[in-house]
Design a protein around this motif. Structure first.
Motif, short mmCIF file in Angstrom:
data_model
loop_
_atom_site.label_atom_id
_atom_site.label_comp_id
_atom_site.label_asym_id
_atom_site.label_seq_id
_atom_site.Cartn_x
_atom_site.Cartn_y
_atom_site.Cartn_z
N LEU A 120 0.84 -1.19 0.00
CA LEU A 120 0.00 0.00 0.00
C LEU A 120 0.87 1.25 0.00
O LEU A 120 1.96 1.26 0.59
N THR A 121 0.41 2.30 -0.66
CA THR A 121 1.18 3.54 -0.71
C THR A 121 1.09 4.31 0.59
O THR A 121 2.01 5.02 0.96
N GLN A 122 -0.03 4.17 1.30
CA GLN A 122 -0.18 4.88 2.56
C GLN A 122 0.11 3.95 3.72
O GLN A 122 0.02 2.74 3.59
N ASP A 123 0.49 4.55 4.85
CA ASP A 123 0.75 3.76 6.04
C ASP A 123 -0.55 3.21 6.61
O ASP A 123 -1.59 3.85 6.57
N SER A 124 -0.50 2.02 7.14
CA SER A 124 -1.65 1.47 7.84
C SER A 124 -1.14 0.68 9.03
O SER A 124 -0.01 0.22 9.05
N THR A 125 -1.98 0.51 10.01
CA THR A 125 -1.57 -0.08 11.28
C THR A 125 -1.92 -1.56 11.31
O THR A 125 -3.01 -1.96 10.92
N ILE A 126 -0.98 -2.36 11.80
CA ILE A 126 -1.23 -3.78 12.03
C ILE A 126 -1.56 -3.97 13.50
O ILE A 126 -0.84 -3.47 14.37
N ASP A 127 -2.65 -4.67 13.78
CA ASP A 127 -3.11 -4.82 15.15
C ASP A 127 -2.10 -5.61 15.98
O ASP A 127 -1.32 -6.41 15.46
N THR A 128 -2.12 -5.39 17.29
CA THR A 128 -1.21 -6.08 18.18
C THR A 128 -1.57 -7.56 18.26
O THR A 128 -2.70 -7.96 17.97
N LEU A 129 -0.62 -8.35 18.69
CA LEU A 129 -0.86 -9.78 18.86
C LEU A 129 -1.97 -10.01 19.88
O LEU A 129 -2.84 -10.87 19.69
N THR A 130 -1.96 -9.24 20.98
CA THR A 130 -2.99 -9.38 22.00
C THR A 130 -4.38 -9.18 21.41
O THR A 130 -5.30 -9.98 21.65
N ASN A 131 -4.56 -8.12 20.63
CA ASN A 131 -5.87 -7.84 20.04
C ASN A 131 -6.28 -8.91 19.04
O ASN A 131 -7.46 -9.29 18.96
#
Length: 348
Positions: free
Chosen positions: A272-283
């Protein structure tokens, strides 16, 4: 003095709460495989840059390279499982007295064999052999040539390769020696033919002629490849644990699902060209209502296959520590294209 005593009591209680509660501090960084350069050369490479090749072993599993798969069946029987691969060949997976042997078969001929276990004859080497002993008995060249028809391919090992992923040329086959750097000993070996080596491109490569490339798998076949890589990750890590006196991780379907989704997410994020967040292992674990006391996660990318991923993890301290942790007892592995994830938990 009383105030200091109360502070120590509070701190101890907080520490115990933290220790006995779920935590998410065992997620390692994404381990990147070697960024190998593949480029054509304008000048014609010499046909033989290594002088006299080592004689091909006359005993052991390397003798199956180039032979009909019927000879494997005659010796070991039918495989316990057949996996597809990203390189158009099949992996025939054998379990012999609890030990794993992986045989690459392309159009009914054996193209490679891999094992990390002492059960199998890997002449001229021995599993667990010291790196010093390997160097004493083998003549190494940092540049290894492969001739296929009129095409010439030149692989170059860097300093790190010479310590943990050594390529050796015999008359018409090659050996990749996977070294456990912490123990300084041979931990796994892959014998393969030149065509498969060029297909994998595991080292820096220069070539004159046509480059051998694997076909792009269909979406359906890619799903099968992902599932096969996940299974192999689990088996290879458990094999390494057994060699180190630890019990197998018990496989868990839900963990494998979470691991596969994580591999897909980081694959998509990196495109992806924009940044995106990967969820934590806990979540991610909580989303599947997975109950655990402790959790950890290893991930990797830019590796040829599950074999190279696991040997990469073994030679990275933070990833190795999770694999050899005594507090985890469950595992799930998942892959998406060239991204790999393995999750470990200690059940409550």
């Amino acid at each position: 003095m009383k105030a200091l005593f109360r502070i120590l009591i509070v701190a101890t209680c907080l520490g115990m709460v933290y220790y006995f509660s779920d935590f998410d501090n065992s997620t390692t960084g994404l381990l990147e495989g070697p960024n190998q350069i593949t480029q054509p050369v304008t000048n014609v490479l010499p046909e033989n840059l290594n002088g006299d090749d080592l004689p091909r072993p006359t005993t052991g599993i390397s003798t199956y390279i180039g032979k009909s798969s019927e000879e494997i069946v005659a010796h070991y029987g039918k495989p316990n499982r057949i996996d597809v691969s990203a390189f158009d060949y099949e992996w025939w997976v054998y379990y012999v007295e609890g030990q794993t042997l992986m045989v690459g078969v392309d159009q009914e001929f054996v193209t490679q064999v891999y094992t990390n276990n002492v059960k199998f004859n890997i002449a001229p080497y021995q599993m667990g052999q010291s790196l010093d002993d390997v160097y004493r008995m083998t003549i190494f060249e940092q540049e290894v040539a492969v001739n296929i028809g009129e095409n010439i391919y030149m692989f170059a090992m860097n300093e790190m390769d010479m310590q943990n992923r050594i390529l050796v040329k015999y008359e018409d086959i090659f050996a990749q020696l996977y070294i456990d750097e912490e123990k300084q000993q041979l931990d796994g070996i892959r014998f393969l033919d030149g065509q498969t080596l060029v297909l994998h491109k595991p080292y820096e490569l220069q070539f004159a002629g046509e480059l051998v490339e694997a076909s792009t798998p269909s979406s359906f076949k890619q799903i099968e490849i992902n599932l096969a890589n996940g299974k192999q990750l689990t088996e290879l890590v458990n094999s390494y644990r057994l060699k180190n006196g630890l019990p197998n991780f018990q496989y868990m379907d839900q963990l494998a699902t979470v691991a596969g989704e994580h591999s897909e997410q980081i694959f998509l994020n990196n495109r992806l060209t924009q940044d995106s967040t990967i969820d934590t292992l806990t979540n991610r674990l909580d989303a599947y209502e997975i109950s655990y006391q402790n959790a950890g996660e290893n991930s990797a990318t830019n590796y040829v296959d599950a074999i190279e991923v696991v040997h990469g993890w073994i030679n990275s301290k933070e990833h190795r520590d999770l694999i050899l942790s005594e507090r985890f007892n469950r595992v799930g592995s998942g892959a998406f294209v060239n991204y790999f994830t393995q999750i470990y938990i200690e059940e409550k």
